[in-house]
Design a protein around this motif. Sequence first.
Motif, PDB file in Angstrom:
ATOM      1  N   GLY A 186       1.013  -0.919  -0.046  1.00 20.62           N
ATOM      2  CA  GLY A 186       0.118   0.244  -0.219  1.00 20.62           C
ATOM      3  C   GLY A 186       0.462   1.134  -0.049  1.00 20.62           C
ATOM      4  O   GLY A 186       0.672   2.605  -0.580  1.00 20.62           O
ATOM      5  N   HIS A 222       2.329   1.615  -3.356  1.00 20.00           N
ATOM      6  CA  HIS A 222       1.036   2.619  -4.136  1.00 20.00           C
ATOM      7  C   HIS A 222       0.939   3.764  -4.064  1.00 20.00           C
ATOM      8  O   HIS A 222       0.879   4.741  -4.979  1.00 20.00           O
ATOM      9  N   ASN A 243      -2.663   6.068 -10.099  1.00 22.22           N
ATOM     10  CA  ASN A 243      -3.154   5.110  -9.200  1.00 22.22           C
ATOM     11  C   ASN A 243      -3.640   3.561  -9.797  1.00 22.22           C
ATOM     12  O   ASN A 243      -4.412   3.379 -10.156  1.00 22.22           O
ATOM     13  N   PHE A 286      -4.240   0.860  -7.973  1.00 24.22           N
ATOM     14  CA  PHE A 286      -5.954  -0.400  -8.021  1.00 24.22           C
ATOM     15  C   PHE A 286      -7.078   0.742  -8.885  1.00 24.22           C
ATOM     16  O   PHE A 286      -7.519   0.093  -9.551  1.00 24.22           O
ATOM     17  N   TRP A 312      -8.725  -0.739  -2.053  1.00 19.79           N
ATOM     18  CA  TRP A 312      -7.871   0.156  -1.494  1.00 19.79           C
ATOM     19  C   TRP A 312      -7.931   0.630  -0.075  1.00 19.79           C
ATOM     20  O   TRP A 312      -7.590  -0.118   0.744  1.00 19.79           O
TER      21      TRP A 312
END
Length: 146
Positions: A93, A96, A106, A108, A121
Motif C-alpha cells: 500500500g 502504491h 493510481n 488500483f 484500497w
Amino acid sequence: MKNFRPLLLLLITLGVITSSSAYSQVHCNLLQANNATAAAHAYNAGYWFSIMELPFLFISVLFAFLTAHAMRGGKFGKGMKFMAWGFLVMAVGHLHMQIEHYYGINIFKSVLGQLSGSIAWFIALVVTWGLSGLGFYSIYKASKGA
C-alpha cells in the motif's frame, strides 16, 4: 541495555522536533528562515523521507517474516506471522501511495476502475489493520497464558 532510557530519548526527540518547527516559523533573519525557504526545505525533507520509507519498510517486513519463521509456529509465532502478513500488505500500500504521489498513477483505479479501485484500497486497509491487530492480539493472549 540496562542504561536505556526511553523517557530521555522521547524528550530529546520532542526537543529536536519542536526546535526545528520553531526555527522555520520565527522568521529570524540571522538564520534566513522565511516561508519560502521553509517550504523548500520541507518539500525536500518530505521527498527524502518518502524515499527512505520504502527500503526500511521492506526490511521490517523481511525481519517480521524471519522472526515468525524463527519462532517455528507456536502461539507467538502465529501472532508474528499474522503481523508479518499485515506489514506486507501495508508495504504494498505504501509503495502504491508513493507511485501515485510521484507519478500520478493510481494502480488500483487504473487496473480495476474508479469504484472497484477505491473498494480494493479500502479492503487492503482493513486487511492490514485486521492482520496486524489479530497478530498483536494473538501475542497478547500467548503472553497471558490463555
